[in-house]
Design a protein around this motif. Structure first.
Motif, PDB file in Angstrom:
ATOM      1  N   ALA A 249     -46.763 -50.599 -84.467  1.00  0.00           N
ATOM      2  CA  ALA A 249     -45.454 -50.044 -84.115  1.00  0.00           C
ATOM      3  C   ALA A 249     -44.431 -50.265 -85.222  1.00  0.00           C
ATOM      4  O   ALA A 249     -43.614 -49.387 -85.522  1.00  0.00           O
ATOM      5  N   LEU A 250     -44.485 -51.424 -85.844  1.00  0.00           N
ATOM      6  CA  LEU A 250     -43.512 -51.742 -86.892  1.00  0.00           C
ATOM      7  C   LEU A 250     -43.790 -50.983 -88.182  1.00  0.00           C
ATOM      8  O   LEU A 250     -42.903 -50.336 -88.753  1.00  0.00           O
ATOM      9  N   PHE A 251     -45.023 -51.031 -88.648  1.00  0.00           N
ATOM     10  CA  PHE A 251     -45.316 -50.496 -89.975  1.00  0.00           C
ATOM     11  C   PHE A 251     -45.450 -48.982 -89.995  1.00  0.00           C
ATOM     12  O   PHE A 251     -45.457 -48.372 -91.066  1.00  0.00           O
ATOM     13  N   ALA A 252     -45.535 -48.368 -88.827  1.00  0.00           N
ATOM     14  CA  ALA A 252     -45.549 -46.907 -88.786  1.00  0.00           C
ATOM     15  C   ALA A 252     -44.194 -46.344 -89.164  1.00  0.00           C
ATOM     16  O   ALA A 252     -44.087 -45.195 -89.606  1.00  0.00           O
ATOM     17  N   ASP A 253     -43.159 -47.158 -88.984  1.00  0.00           N
ATOM     18  CA  ASP A 253     -41.797 -46.741 -89.334  1.00  0.00           C
ATOM     19  C   ASP A 253     -41.473 -47.240 -90.740  1.00  0.00           C
ATOM     20  O   ASP A 253     -41.223 -48.421 -90.952  1.00  0.00           O
ATOM     21  N   ARG A 254     -41.462 -46.337 -91.703  1.00  0.00           N
ATOM     22  CA  ARG A 254     -41.263 -46.721 -93.096  1.00  0.00           C
ATOM     23  C   ARG A 254     -39.914 -47.416 -93.322  1.00  0.00           C
ATOM     24  O   ARG A 254     -39.788 -48.297 -94.162  1.00  0.00           O
ATOM     25  N   THR A 255     -38.904 -47.014 -92.551  1.00  0.00           N
ATOM     26  CA  THR A 255     -37.566 -47.588 -92.752  1.00  0.00           C
ATOM     27  C   THR A 255     -37.493 -49.048 -92.309  1.00  0.00           C
ATOM     28  O   THR A 255     -36.615 -49.791 -92.757  1.00  0.00           O
ATOM     29  N   ARG A 256     -38.388 -49.471 -91.431  1.00  0.00           N
ATOM     30  CA  ARG A 256     -38.387 -50.853 -90.926  1.00  0.00           C
ATOM     31  C   ARG A 256     -39.414 -51.718 -91.636  1.00  0.00           C
ATOM     32  O   ARG A 256     -39.478 -52.929 -91.421  1.00  0.00           O
ATOM     33  N   ARG A 257     -40.222 -51.122 -92.459  1.00  0.00           N
ATOM     34  CA  ARG A 257     -41.377 -51.810 -93.035  1.00  0.00           C
ATOM     35  C   ARG A 257     -40.954 -52.856 -94.066  1.00  0.00           C
ATOM     36  O   ARG A 257     -40.228 -52.549 -95.016  1.00  0.00           O
ATOM     37  N   PRO A 258     -41.391 -54.114 -93.921  1.00  0.00           N
ATOM     38  CA  PRO A 258     -41.086 -55.138 -94.927  1.00  0.00           C
ATOM     39  C   PRO A 258     -41.970 -54.973 -96.155  1.00  0.00           C
ATOM     40  O   PRO A 258     -42.943 -54.212 -96.157  1.00  0.00           O
ATOM     41  N   ASP A 259     -41.625 -55.721 -97.220  1.00  0.00           N
ATOM     42  CA  ASP A 259     -42.463 -55.717 -98.428  1.00  0.00           C
ATOM     43  C   ASP A 259     -43.657 -56.659 -98.274  1.00  0.00           C
ATOM     44  O   ASP A 259     -44.709 -56.443 -98.877  1.00  0.00           O
ATOM     45  N   ALA A 260     -43.444 -57.723 -97.484  1.00  0.00           N
ATOM     46  CA  ALA A 260     -44.474 -58.744 -97.359  1.00  0.00           C
ATOM     47  C   ALA A 260     -44.404 -59.347 -95.956  1.00  0.00           C
ATOM     48  O   ALA A 260     -43.343 -59.402 -95.335  1.00  0.00           O
ATOM     49  N   VAL A 261     -45.566 -59.817 -95.483  1.00  0.00           N
ATOM     50  CA  VAL A 261     -45.646 -60.448 -94.163  1.00  0.00           C
ATOM     51  C   VAL A 261     -46.370 -61.781 -94.300  1.00  0.00           C
ATOM     52  O   VAL A 261     -47.427 -61.868 -94.942  1.00  0.00           O
ATOM     53  N   LEU A 262     -45.764 -62.803 -93.708  1.00  0.00           N
ATOM     54  CA  LEU A 262     -46.435 -64.087 -93.547  1.00  0.00           C
ATOM     55  C   LEU A 262     -46.807 -64.198 -92.074  1.00  0.00           C
ATOM     56  O   LEU A 262     -45.932 -64.293 -91.209  1.00  0.00           O
TER      57      LEU A 262
END
Length: 353
Positions: A249-262
């Motif tokens: 759900a999060l990464f499908a939205d390019r505007t909300r997508r972070p550069d990195a995930v821990l």
């Protein structure tokens, strides 16, 4: 008999109890040996029977002796004296994480090395007799302490109802230090929009869970201070389904997508990996990924993962060290073990060469 010399700085009944304890632990008074009567011990130590009675009560509490009506007082056998209860609030074999099975294996391996015996109580939530059996064993003095693993609300209430019981949890992770180390690593790699997925469940049932989540937030904030990085800490849950659904759900939205995930939970990371592959996102080209992982729990990934690793064998060793010291000191209630900070092991999922 080992000589007894009283000093004035400590209560006499404690000194006598310690003297008898040393004779028992050394083997001078062997397993099953019958102690002299209260009157005979009073003559030996030149004290009143009341003082001896108090001394013997201390030894009963320390589970070194047992008093049998009309038979006498006997040294408890080592097999019964050194029994530690390992209580699983939830069934460890139903959990997606291998951690609890690893902990069980390590406790079974390490307790004999420390002259301890282990009795395991499984699954308080299934309606089994585990809680009743533990209650009875405590009442009979069969259990010296309890290690509470994978706690449930029912097990937590049981521990709260027995403040005299020495107990501790086997997992002591430095959440602040671990998250801080991970976020700093991502910032050093050039990432500035970072998402931290918590190790904790969506609902924080216990006070210590709330404290752990605060530690994760604090570690992220400390790492980001002065760097210009935007770091957010969220709770997705603790299953691979949570990682898949929340990640997709999060990464499908390019505007909300972070550069990195821990991802501070290896099971959640498994689900996130599937979500990223379904979305066609590449690691680390489109998203950098750093994950918590317990030693021995590797899983498939398109690229070698950079990980924050914790060793369950080290967890158990530290837990038993702490428990041994607590019992020697006569501690009761919740004993807190020292915290471990995960070891950062670079892979290729954070843009490493």
């Amino acid at each position: 008999m080992t000589a007894f010399e009283a000093v004035t700085s400590r209560p006499l009944q404690i000194q006598i109890a310690d003297h008898l304890a040393r004779r028992i632990i050394s083997g001078e008074l062997p397993d099953g040996a019958r102690l002299p009567s209260t009157l005979e011990l009073a003559e030996i130590y030149h004290v009143t029977p009341v003082t001896i009675h108090k001394s013997l009560q201390h030894l009963v509490q320390r589970q070194l002796i047992e008093r049998m009506p009309r038979r006498g007082t006997f040294v408890r056998s080592r097999e019964r004296v050194n029994v530690i209860g390992l209580a699983f609030g939830k069934n460890p074999f139903l959990h997606q994480s291998l951690l609890y099975s690893q902990l069980l294996d390590q406790f079974q391996q390490q307790t004999p090395e420390r002259d301890l015996n282990l009795k395991v109580y499984f699954d308080f939530q299934s309606g089994s007799r585990a809680l009743f059996d533990l209650e009875q064993d405590l009442a009979r003095g069969e259990i010296k302490a309890v290690i509470a693993s994978n706690r449930s609300p029912r097990l937590t209430r049981f521990l709260d109802d027995h403040p005299e019981l020495t107990w501790l949890e086997p997992v002591g992770l430095d959440q602040r230090g671990t998250v801080k180390k991970g976020v700093q690593y991502l910032i050093e790699r050039g990432y500035r929009k970072i998402l931290v997925v918590s190790m904790l469940p969506k609902v924080l049932e216990y006070e210590d869970f709330r404290a752990f989540f605060h530690d994760e937030q604090q570690g992220a904030a400390e790492a980001a201070a002065g760097s210009g990085a935007d770091v957010e800490v969220v709770r997705w849950g603790q299953t691979d389904t949570d990682g898949y659904e929340m990640g997709k759900a999060l990464f499908a939205d390019r505007t909300r997508r972070p550069d990195a995930v821990l991802v501070n939970h290896d099971v959640v990371c498994r689900g996130l990996l599937l979500a990223l592959m379904e979305l066609g996102l590449k690691i680390p080209r489109d998203i950098a990924l750093l994950t918590h992982m317990n030693h021995g729990c590797e899983f498939a990934s398109p690229v070698p993962l950079s990980i924050l690793e914790v060793d369950p064998a080290r967890m158990v060793s530290l837990c038993l060290d702490t428990l041994t010291k607590a019992l020697s000191a006569g501690a009761s209630g919740h004993v807190v073990i020292p915290k471990l900070t995960a070891e950062l092991i670079p892979g290729r999922s954070c843009g490493e060469p």
